[in-house]
Enzyme design. Structure first.
Site, short mmCIF file in Angstrom:
data_model
loop_
_atom_site.label_atom_id
_atom_site.label_comp_id
_atom_site.label_asym_id
_atom_site.label_seq_id
_atom_site.Cartn_x
_atom_site.Cartn_y
_atom_site.Cartn_z
N CYS A 113 0.81 -1.23 0.00
CA CYS A 113 0.00 0.00 0.00
C CYS A 113 0.84 1.28 0.00
O CYS A 113 0.30 2.36 -0.22
CB CYS A 113 -0.93 0.02 1.21
SG CYS A 113 -1.96 -1.44 1.28
N HIS A 253 -3.29 6.93 3.04
CA HIS A 253 -3.72 5.63 2.50
C HIS A 253 -5.14 5.34 3.00
O HIS A 253 -5.44 5.52 4.18
CB HIS A 253 -2.75 4.55 2.96
CG HIS A 253 -3.18 3.17 2.61
ND1 HIS A 253 -3.69 2.85 1.36
CD2 HIS A 253 -3.19 2.03 3.34
CE1 HIS A 253 -3.99 1.58 1.35
NE2 HIS A 253 -3.70 1.05 2.53
N ASN A 283 -9.95 -0.42 0.26
CA ASN A 283 -8.49 -0.33 0.23
C ASN A 283 -8.00 -0.82 -1.13
O ASN A 283 -8.06 -2.02 -1.42
CB ASN A 283 -7.94 -1.19 1.37
CG ASN A 283 -6.42 -1.17 1.45
OD1 ASN A 283 -5.75 -0.69 0.55
ND2 ASN A 283 -5.89 -1.72 2.53
#
Ligand code: ACO
Length: 333
Positions: A113, A253, A283
């Site tokens: 990520c 994020h 996500n």
């Protein structure tokens, strides 16, 4: 670091949306649990006919158009992904092929990520060494292809998508990348892993087991996510002599609203400075920060001349931050 410019941005979100109620028909979960624990309401799922490289190419074409750069001007193609089409060839070669980019160096980068921050650092090194380079930097993830749809603790969290940026040393652009910080803290056994590599022993005809899919110790990842993203913001603010008050927009994020709120609270930043779109996309790993950056820009959430702080945390563990200085109104014209 040697500053450089983002000349153009693009993104691609698959059309198919999967709501929490849709998920409740597949696993033992419900909308209230998912919204309360994560803030996620829906996520997008890639069509069976497409792969990570297809999403990357669509986002990249948009970024090239936005930057007024043609494929033959690109010297380097970087794809950040932890869900590549294949172990080999790399996704960057597949994206290059789709866009008709010939002869450019093309490679993948896997920082989970944190992939956008890692790519900004790597591109900065390339551009410092080769001032005439024009880097096409793509973040693309199809994590729903590695989600175990029987595991309610992970399958509700992830979505698919891609974003891309054209990067170059130039007096003008959308925004200047002024500083980047990236670090890692490797762990074994991994609190967050995606199978399919050579540690996954498989012979022709073997079925896959749960190790093939995303596995995560949620609480351990949560704790480290809050701690590391906060640390990375503090570190880059100290390095650049700035404070939270000097930052106009924070783009973290997009993993979990509670993580985002904890980081903002530790930085003493009001939530109205923080851009959040995880409620609609979940996500999307490496693509999460640049999708949010592009959406924030398109939505007019980043005023001309704004200073933007990016931060991310992911499997590895990897973590990073960056500061972007958006062009002032006269420079943007
Ligand atoms: N629906 C209903 N109940 C559920 C679900 C679900 N989808 N998932 C878990 N539960 C249950 C658990 O089984 C547990 O039940 P029990 O108490 O009877 O055992 C209970 O809910 C609590 O589970 P926890 O795991 O303790 O819940 P928590 O509050 O920690 O939330 C979550 C879990 C959302 C995963 C959180 O830990 C989190 O967000 N972690 C970080 C994820 C992240 O940031 N990832 C970023 C990196 S991703 C990358 O790099 C690719």
């Amino acid at each position: 670091m040697t500053p450089y410019q983002i000349l153009g941005l693009g993104s691609f979100i698959p059309a198919k949306s999967l709501s929490n109620d849709d998920l409740a028909k597949i696993v033992d979960t419900d909308d209230e649990w998912i919204v309360t624990r994560t803030g996620i309401r829906s996520r997008h799922v890639l069509d069976d006919s497409q792969n990570t490289s297809d999403m990357g190419a669509l986002a990249a074409q948009q970024a090239l158009n936005n930057a007024h750069i043609s494929p033959d001007q690109i010297t380097h193609v970087i794809v950040s992904t932890c869900s590549p089409d294949h172990l080999c060839p790399n996704t960057a070669c597949l994206v290059s092929y789709q866009l008709g980019i010939k002869g450019a160096m093309a490679f993948d980068l896997n920082a989970a990520c944190s992939g956008f921050l890692y790519g900004l650092e790597v591109a900065g090194g390339i551009l410092a060494n080769r001032p005439d380079a024009v880097v096409l930097f793509v973040c693309a993830e199809a994590l729903t292809r590695r989600v175990n749809w029987e595991d309610r603790t992970t399958c509700v969290l992830f979505g698919d998508g891609a974003a891309a940026a054209v990067l170059a040393r130039s007096p003008q652009g959308l925004a200047q990348v002024t500083e980047v910080c990236c670090h890692a803290d490797g762990r074994s056994p991994d609190p967050l892993s995606i199978g399919g590599g050579t540690a996954f022993h498989v012979k022709n005809g073997d079925p896959v087991d749960e190790n093939f899919f995303i596995r995560m110790e949620g609480r351990e990842v949560y704790r480290n996510g809050v701690r590391r993203m906060t640390e990375m913001c503090v570190q880059i603010l100290e390095k650049t002599g700035l404070t939270t008050e000097d930052i106009d927009v924070i783009i973290p994020h997009q993993a979990n609203l509670r993580i985002v709120e904890s980081v903002a609270s530790r930085l003493k930043a009001p939530m109205n400075k923080v851009f959040v779109n995880l409620d609609r996309f979940g996500n999307t790993s490496a693509a999460s920060v640049p999708i949010a950056l592009h959406e924030a820009m398109e939505a007019g959430r980043i005023p001309a001349g704004a200073r933007v702080l990016l931060t991310a945390f992911g499997g590895g563990f990897t973590y990073g931050s960056a500061i972007l200085q958006f062009s002032a109104p006269d420079a943007a014209d």
